[in-house]
Design a protein around this motif. Structure first.
Motif, PDB file in Angstrom:
ATOM      1  N   ASN A 125       0.814  -1.220   0.000  1.00 28.25           N
ATOM      2  CA  ASN A 125       0.000   0.000   0.000  1.00 28.25           C
ATOM      3  C   ASN A 125       0.846   1.268   0.000  1.00 28.25           C
ATOM      4  O   ASN A 125       0.315   2.366  -0.181  1.00 28.25           O
ATOM      5  CB  ASN A 125      -0.934   0.007   1.206  1.00 28.25           C
ATOM      6  N   ASN A 126       2.150   1.140   0.257  1.00 31.19           N
ATOM      7  CA  ASN A 126       3.036   2.304   0.207  1.00 31.19           C
ATOM      8  C   ASN A 126       3.599   2.543  -1.192  1.00 31.19           C
ATOM      9  O   ASN A 126       4.322   3.521  -1.404  1.00 31.19           O
ATOM     10  CB  ASN A 126       4.202   2.142   1.186  1.00 31.19           C
ATOM     11  N   ILE A 127       3.306   1.668  -2.125  1.00 32.46           N
ATOM     12  CA  ILE A 127       3.801   1.846  -3.494  1.00 32.46           C
ATOM     13  C   ILE A 127       2.978   2.928  -4.195  1.00 32.46           C
ATOM     14  O   ILE A 127       1.748   2.931  -4.144  1.00 32.46           O
ATOM     15  CB  ILE A 127       3.705   0.528  -4.284  1.00 32.46           C
ATOM     16  N   GLY A 128       3.666   3.833  -4.857  1.00 33.64           N
ATOM     17  CA  GLY A 128       2.983   4.881  -5.613  1.00 33.64           C
ATOM     18  C   GLY A 128       2.882   6.180  -4.854  1.00 33.64           C
ATOM     19  O   GLY A 128       2.827   6.219  -3.621  1.00 33.64           O
ATOM     20  N   GLY A 129       2.865   7.289  -5.614  1.00 33.17           N
ATOM     21  CA  GLY A 129       2.705   8.604  -5.020  1.00 33.17           C
ATOM     22  C   GLY A 129       4.011   9.266  -4.616  1.00 33.17           C
ATOM     23  O   GLY A 129       3.986  10.369  -4.073  1.00 33.17           O
ATOM     24  N   TRP A 130       5.140   8.630  -4.856  1.00 30.30           N
ATOM     25  CA  TRP A 130       6.432   9.215  -4.516  1.00 30.30           C
ATOM     26  C   TRP A 130       7.488   8.680  -5.479  1.00 30.30           C
ATOM     27  O   TRP A 130       7.297   7.678  -6.135  1.00 30.30           O
ATOM     28  CB  TRP A 130       6.811   8.899  -3.074  1.00 30.30           C
ATOM     29  N   LYS A 131       8.626   9.380  -5.541  1.00 28.54           N
ATOM     30  CA  LYS A 131       9.666   9.046  -6.506  1.00 28.54           C
ATOM     31  C   LYS A 131      10.625   8.025  -5.902  1.00 28.54           C
ATOM     32  O   LYS A 131      11.200   8.258  -4.830  1.00 28.54           O
ATOM     33  CB  LYS A 131      10.433  10.298  -6.917  1.00 28.54           C
ATOM     34  N   ILE A 132      10.790   6.893  -6.564  1.00 25.89           N
ATOM     35  CA  ILE A 132      11.692   5.839  -6.104  1.00 25.89           C
ATOM     36  C   ILE A 132      13.099   6.135  -6.625  1.00 25.89           C
ATOM     37  O   ILE A 132      13.282   6.393  -7.814  1.00 25.89           O
ATOM     38  CB  ILE A 132      11.220   4.458  -6.610  1.00 25.89           C
ATOM     39  N   PRO A 133      14.107   6.133  -5.746  1.00 20.67           N
ATOM     40  CA  PRO A 133      15.482   6.374  -6.217  1.00 20.67           C
ATOM     41  C   PRO A 133      15.912   5.323  -7.247  1.00 20.67           C
ATOM     42  O   PRO A 133      15.518   4.158  -7.183  1.00 20.67           O
ATOM     43  CB  PRO A 133      16.320   6.276  -4.933  1.00 20.67           C
ATOM     44  N   ASP A 134      16.739   5.743  -8.195  1.00 22.63           N
ATOM     45  CA  ASP A 134      17.190   4.840  -9.253  1.00 22.63           C
ATOM     46  C   ASP A 134      18.114   3.753  -8.736  1.00 22.63           C
ATOM     47  O   ASP A 134      18.242   2.696  -9.351  1.00 22.63           O
ATOM     48  CB  ASP A 134      17.902   5.645 -10.351  1.00 22.63           C
ATOM     49  N   GLU A 135      18.789   4.001  -7.591  1.00 20.04           N
ATOM     50  CA  GLU A 135      19.801   3.061  -7.111  1.00 20.04           C
ATOM     51  C   GLU A 135      19.215   1.855  -6.387  1.00 20.04           C
ATOM     52  O   GLU A 135      19.966   0.939  -6.029  1.00 20.04           O
ATOM     53  CB  GLU A 135      20.779   3.778  -6.162  1.00 20.04           C
TER      54      GLU A 135
END
Length: 456
Positions: A427-437
């Protein structure tokens, strides 16, 4: 003519009784009632002036002019963050900690930093002026604006504050200060309450920030009445082991900032130094490829901190298996073990469980549940986790993984320290930018998390 009255006061909670009792009705402690003589000379119906400001008349709040004073920052950024951005003028700050942990060293360093631009008065009730000077020489502290005064009489302390007119005052410690009009011994409930009340009036009326040191009891709470913590503006606890170099400064009450902030300091030969990246400290001795070890990103106030959670599961030799935990709530261990046994099918009822948070830090947030469960499963199966995994999530009793707060900051901290994969609630997936690393994997149950981390 003064009238003498005798009463018994509990030294733990301040409960008053006209007669002695073996057990305090207020807190339930035994043999804490101490006889004290109270001398009252004021006429009946006349009350002492106890205002904390110069205003004595009630006024509409819209007519009161509030001047926002700037906070005074020290050179120790860790302390500034715990205080909410710096020292607030006119505030009363209480610092408690075990004997020998470094409270006096910390405050003497802070006094030196503040004295570069302001007058600071350091009042010691436990050391002489020469002893304080020896400690200052060891810490390479020397300033014309830093005044040292060895006194325990509150009236003389008040007079010295009036003469010097400092911007900051340090009282080390409040248990040694006494008011001559109070007949009880220094450190008693009456003396601590009266002395703190007087210092509070001085701080509020003159705009002086006052730091007071408080001793702690064997239970770990600040000695004296509980109202001592209610009277002050900020309560800081200085924690750590005397035989280890790292110290933790934690805010448990703050009227001018967050109560969840944490500062990591290191005790060195020439005093305390701040640790800018505590996550590296907590993970520097982590064993690679060891079963029962996981890493979780915990929020301490506004800062994410990565810590290692270790678990050791072994067959029990006793009728009742042992459940021990250091650094986390010990009630959480049997709860998570019951979830693993009921929802995943692990037979843990006849195994001892030992849990520890490496580094001596204490964690009390639910976001570490999933990491604890994975550590237990990893040790039980004797199957190590990947060293570059970071596991975050709250576990419910039905085995579901629930969302946590500030997930973006937690994952970003893990990516900054070189972790390649983060297992978080779905449920925390989405709505924010995931770092590329870093790779982010969302899971919705404990069994799904174990499948991703341990392969089954």
């Amino acid at each position: 003519m003064a009238k003498k009255t005798t009463k018994f006061i509990c030294q733990s909670c301040g409960y008053e009784s006209p007669k002695w009792m073996g057990r305090c009705p207020g807190c339930g402690e035994w043999n804490k009632m101490v006889e004290e003589v109270e001398i009252t000379s004021k006429p009946k119906g006349v009350f002492l002036h106890t205002a904390v400001g110069s205003e004595t008349k009630a006024a509409p709040i819209t007519s009161i002019y509030s001047e926002q004073e700037d906070r005074v920052e020290t050179k120790m950024q860790e302390l500034n963050r715990v205080l909410g951005g710096g020292v607030v003028p006119g505030s009363l700050v209480l610092i408690g900690g075990d004997p020998g942990i470094g409270k006096s060293t910390l405050l003497l360093q802070v006094s030196s930093q503040l004295s570069s631009e302001h007058k600071v008065l350091y009042i010691s009730g436990e050391e002489s002026v020469k002893q304080t000077k020896l400690r200052a020489d060891r810490l390479h502290i020397s300033s014309e604006n830093l005044y040292v005064y060895a006194e325990t009489n509150l009236e003389l302390i008040h007079q010295t504050i009036e003469d010097i007119n400092p911007r900051f005052v340090i009282i080390d410690s409040i248990q040694t200060v006494y008011h001559p009009e109070v007949t009880s011994a220094p450190g008693s409930v009456s003396q601590v309450r009266e002395s703190t009340g007087q210092l509070m009036r001085i701080a509020k009326t003159k705009g002086i920030a006052i730091f007071i040191v408080g001793h702690v009891t064997k239970e770990g709470s600040i000695a004296g009445p509980r109202m001592l913590e209610h009277m002050v503006d900020t309560v800081l606890y200085f924690e750590g082991e005397r035989h280890h170099t790292y110290r933790i400064l934690r805010a448990v009450k703050n009227r001018f900032g967050s109560t969840n902030e944490l500062a990591i300091l290191e005790m060195k030969e020439f005093g305390l130094e701040e640790v800018e990246n505590p996550s590296e400290i907590f993970l520097e001795e982590r064993s690679k490829g060891a079963a029962g070890s996981t890493v979780v990103a915990s929020m301490e106030g506004t800062r994410p901190v990565l810590v290692e959670i270790q678990a050791l599961i072994s067959p029990s030799m006793f009728g009742v298996p042992r459940r021990m935990a250091t650094g986390i709530d010990h009630n959480r261990v049997p709860l998570l073990m019951a979830v693993l046994e009921k929802r995943v099918g692990m037979l843990l009822a006849n195994h001892d469980a030992y849990l520890k948070v490496a580094g001596g830090v204490k964690i009390d947030e639910p976001a570490v549940d999933l990491a604890v469960a994975v550590s237990i499963a990893s040790s039980f199966r004797d199957q190590p986790t990947r060293p570059d995994d970071c596991i975050i999530g709250e576990v419910g009793l039905t085995g579901e993984v629930r969302r946590v707060s500030r997930i973006e900051q937690r994952v970003s901290e893990a990516a900054k320290l070189g972790f390649k994969r983060a297992v978080i609630p779905a449920n925390n997936i989405g709505g924010w930018k995931i770092p590329d690393e870093i790779e982010v994997i969302g899971v919705s149950s404990v069994s799904e998390a174990l499948q991703q981390v341990l392969g089954g």
